[in-house]
Write a protein that holds these residues in place. Structure first.
Motif, PDB file in Angstrom:
ATOM      1  N   PHE A   1       0.825  -1.209   0.000  1.00  0.00           N
ATOM      2  CA  PHE A   1       0.000   0.000   0.000  1.00  0.00           C
ATOM      3  C   PHE A   1       0.856   1.254   0.000  1.00  0.00           C
ATOM      4  O   PHE A   1       0.623   2.186  -0.776  1.00  0.00           O
ATOM      5  N   ASP A   2       1.876   1.273   0.865  1.00  0.00           N
ATOM      6  CA  ASP A   2       2.728   2.466   0.962  1.00  0.00           C
ATOM      7  C   ASP A   2       3.513   2.676  -0.323  1.00  0.00           C
ATOM      8  O   ASP A   2       3.655   3.808  -0.799  1.00  0.00           O
ATOM      9  N   GLY A   3       4.030   1.601  -0.916  1.00  0.00           N
ATOM     10  CA  GLY A   3       4.783   1.733  -2.155  1.00  0.00           C
ATOM     11  C   GLY A   3       3.934   2.215  -3.307  1.00  0.00           C
ATOM     12  O   GLY A   3       4.350   3.089  -4.083  1.00  0.00           O
ATOM     13  N   ALA A   4       2.706   1.653  -3.432  1.00  0.00           N
ATOM     14  CA  ALA A   4       1.809   2.077  -4.511  1.00  0.00           C
ATOM     15  C   ALA A   4       1.416   3.540  -4.349  1.00  0.00           C
ATOM     16  O   ALA A   4       1.362   4.299  -5.331  1.00  0.00           O
ATOM     17  N   LEU A   5       1.146   3.946  -3.101  1.00  0.00           N
ATOM     18  CA  LEU A   5       0.778   5.345  -2.858  1.00  0.00           C
ATOM     19  C   LEU A   5       1.930   6.286  -3.175  1.00  0.00           C
ATOM     20  O   LEU A   5       1.733   7.357  -3.760  1.00  0.00           O
ATOM     21  N   GLN A   6       3.144   5.876  -2.841  1.00  0.00           N
ATOM     22  CA  GLN A   6       4.308   6.721  -3.113  1.00  0.00           C
ATOM     23  C   GLN A   6       4.564   6.845  -4.611  1.00  0.00           C
ATOM     24  O   GLN A   6       4.894   7.937  -5.103  1.00  0.00           O
TER      25      GLN A   6
ATOM     26  N   ILE B   1       9.087   1.487  -5.726  1.00  0.00           N
ATOM     27  CA  ILE B   1       9.367   0.209  -6.390  1.00  0.00           C
ATOM     28  C   ILE B   1      10.008  -0.773  -5.408  1.00  0.00           C
ATOM     29  O   ILE B   1       9.654  -1.966  -5.350  1.00  0.00           O
ATOM     30  N   VAL B   2      10.958  -0.268  -4.606  1.00  0.00           N
ATOM     31  CA  VAL B   2      11.621  -1.118  -3.615  1.00  0.00           C
ATOM     32  C   VAL B   2      10.615  -1.632  -2.589  1.00  0.00           C
ATOM     33  O   VAL B   2      10.651  -2.812  -2.196  1.00  0.00           O
ATOM     34  N   GLU B   3       9.688  -0.781  -2.157  1.00  0.00           N
ATOM     35  CA  GLU B   3       8.680  -1.201  -1.180  1.00  0.00           C
ATOM     36  C   GLU B   3       7.779  -2.289  -1.755  1.00  0.00           C
ATOM     37  O   GLU B   3       7.423  -3.245  -1.055  1.00  0.00           O
TER      38      GLU B   3
ATOM     39  N   ILE C   1       6.278  -8.180  -2.122  1.00  0.00           N
ATOM     40  CA  ILE C   1       6.258  -9.475  -2.811  1.00  0.00           C
ATOM     41  C   ILE C   1       7.113 -10.490  -2.050  1.00  0.00           C
ATOM     42  O   ILE C   1       6.746 -11.668  -1.918  1.00  0.00           O
ATOM     43  N   PHE C   2       8.242 -10.022  -1.516  1.00  0.00           N
ATOM     44  CA  PHE C   2       9.114 -10.897  -0.726  1.00  0.00           C
ATOM     45  C   PHE C   2       8.383 -11.448   0.494  1.00  0.00           C
ATOM     46  O   PHE C   2       8.526 -12.627   0.844  1.00  0.00           O
ATOM     47  N   PHE C   3       7.573 -10.610   1.155  1.00  0.00           N
ATOM     48  CA  PHE C   3       6.822 -11.071   2.324  1.00  0.00           C
ATOM     49  C   PHE C   3       5.654 -11.967   1.934  1.00  0.00           C
ATOM     50  O   PHE C   3       5.315 -12.908   2.653  1.00  0.00           O
TER      51      PHE C   3
END
Length: 448
Positions: free
Chosen positions: A107-112, A132-134, A139-141
């Motif tokens: 959620f945080d990555g998409a919002l950023q 992108i890193v978030e 995906i890793f989690f």
């Protein structure tokens, strides 16, 4: 950096750098340890400490005031739930934690990413790649490789320690040679040595109406709309409210000091805020700059429009730093809906006024005591998240309101430790018992 001040941090930059290296290495080791599914890090004792802290926070959460009470309940509840899931162990608890952490990162990555592409603020490209890193971490989690969710907690703890250590290392290098606080824009500050330390380090509540204090005025979007608004709780609070006629209201923010500084920036001419034009105006680019106008004082502004709907007052601030900032900032009267608006002006002025405020309170008790007090206050995390979101999107009156409330609890700290709170509660009980015993004695004498 803002709250402790550059002068306070500069004298301890070596300790900061060592602490950063130790934390960074510890985070990397814990993360690598979890990759093979065989954990050497003691998860259960860590969960027990987390559970004790969560339960203790919940026990004394009722003693907080206003937003502090809510934040204590949130912190205590989150710590307790996380500890119980860790102690539950096996697949279920770890799986639930992995899904929670993955969802938060996603959620945080998409919002950023979305805010970077829409707003295009000054550092939007690094923020885009950070998003992108978030998403990659999310995906890793989400997927079970390589430890089938057994390493969820060490992954998060390791990442948290590694990023914290790296940031501490960067902070140490920045304050080593900084002449002024690089986290603040548009001002040159006095040396902290010129400012006398405060005798009080904690207060029981916010300033009284007759007490000298800095005031942040906020006109909320819903409260300042010309007519009844459509109920949209989160959007109406932090972005804009829309009334029944389709008119958008973004609210307003201003800052007032007892020394005569009043910062309230308006566009010189009314901006078309129809839905079609509003999306285009979100770009923080030079072509959206318009002429601005600073209001003279609160009384004039309230008389022309309406009184502010919310106020946040702070005792521990520096009037001279605020005046220095204001003299520099007022030279530019341009207005930009997302990059240089009323709310961003208030946020920057507030940070200038509070620069070094916590360091002034705690410098006599030592650097690590000041760091510990600051880092153990939940409002620091709240202020950090609000500032990050505002810098990557736009400052709005709703964000400024919550940011000012969080900073007020850091600059004017209230007792937060559960031992201190329990001690005060016990002292109050003994005082009441003594008063009750005295009343009974007087009653007995009267009867005789």
């Amino acid at each position: 950096m803002i709250l402790l001040g550059v002068d306070f941090l500069r004298s301890h930059w070596r300790g900061l750098r060592r602490f950063g290296w130790v934390t960074l290495i510890a985070g990397v080791v814990i993360f690598i340890d979890a990759l093979d599914g065989t954990l050497f890090f003691p998860i259960e004792p860590f969960a027990c400490l987390l559970l004790i802290e969560g339960c203790a926070t919940l026990m004394v959460a009722h003693s907080g005031m206003g937003g502090q009470r809510v934040l204590r309940y949130v912190k205590g509840g989150a710590f307790t739930v996380a500890a119980l899931l860790i102690l539950a162990g096996h697949h279920d608890g770890n799986f639930v934690l992995a899904m929670i952490f993955g969802t938060l990162f996603m959620f945080d990555g998409a919002l950023q990413i979305a805010s970077a592409l829409v707003v295009r603020y000054r550092r939007w490209r690094p923020a885009f790649w950070g998003g992108i890193v978030e998403i990659a971490l999310a995906i890793f989690f989400f997927q079970p490789w390589p430890s089938h969710y057994e390493g969820t907690v060490p992954y998060c703890l390791g990442l948290g320690l590694a990023f914290a250590g790296w940031n501490m290392f960067i902070l140490a290098n920045r304050v080593k040679s900084a002449a002024a606080n690089p986290g603040l824009k548009g001002a040159v500050f006095m040396e902290e040595a010129d400012i006398p330390p405060l005798k009080v380090v904690e207060w029981d509540g916010p300033p009284s109406d007759d007490e000298k204090a800095l005031t942040v005025h906020v006109w909320t979007p819903a409260g300042s709309a010309p007519s009844e608004t459509i109920p949209r709780p989160v959007i109406s609070r932090y972005i804009a409210a829309v009334d029944r006629n389709g008119v958008i209201s973004t609210g307003h923010a201003a800052l007032e000091s007892p020394g005569g500084v009043y910062i309230s920036l308006y566009p010189a001419e009314l901006i078309d805020q129809s839905p079609d034009e509003f999306v285009r105006l979100l770009r923080a680019t030079p072509e959206n700059n318009v002429a601005g106008l600073f209001q003279p004082d609160y009384a004039t502004e309230a008389a022309k429009w309406c009184p502010s709907t919310r106020k946040v007052r702070i005792r521990n601030y520096n009037e001279e730093k605020l005046k220095t900032f204001w003299e520099s900032y007022r030279q530019n009267e341009s207005y930009n809906l997302t990059y240089r608006n009323c709310s961003s002006s208030v946020a920057r002025a507030l940070e200038a006024a509070l620069e070094g405020s916590v360091g002034r309170l705690w410098h006599k008790r030592g650097f690590w005591m000041a760091m510990g007090k600051l880092m153990s206050t939940p409002e620091l995390w709240v202020a950090l998240q609000l500032r990050k979101r505002a810098e990557t999107m736009a400052w709005t009156p709703g964000l400024v309101l919550d940011y000012a409330r969080a900073l007020s609890m850091l600059a004017d700290p209230r007792p937060t430790g559960w031992l201190n709170t329990s001690g005060r509660a016990l002292k109050k009980m003994l005082q009441r018992r003594a008063a009750w015993g005295k009343g009974k004695s007087e009653e007995s004498v009267t009867e005789d």
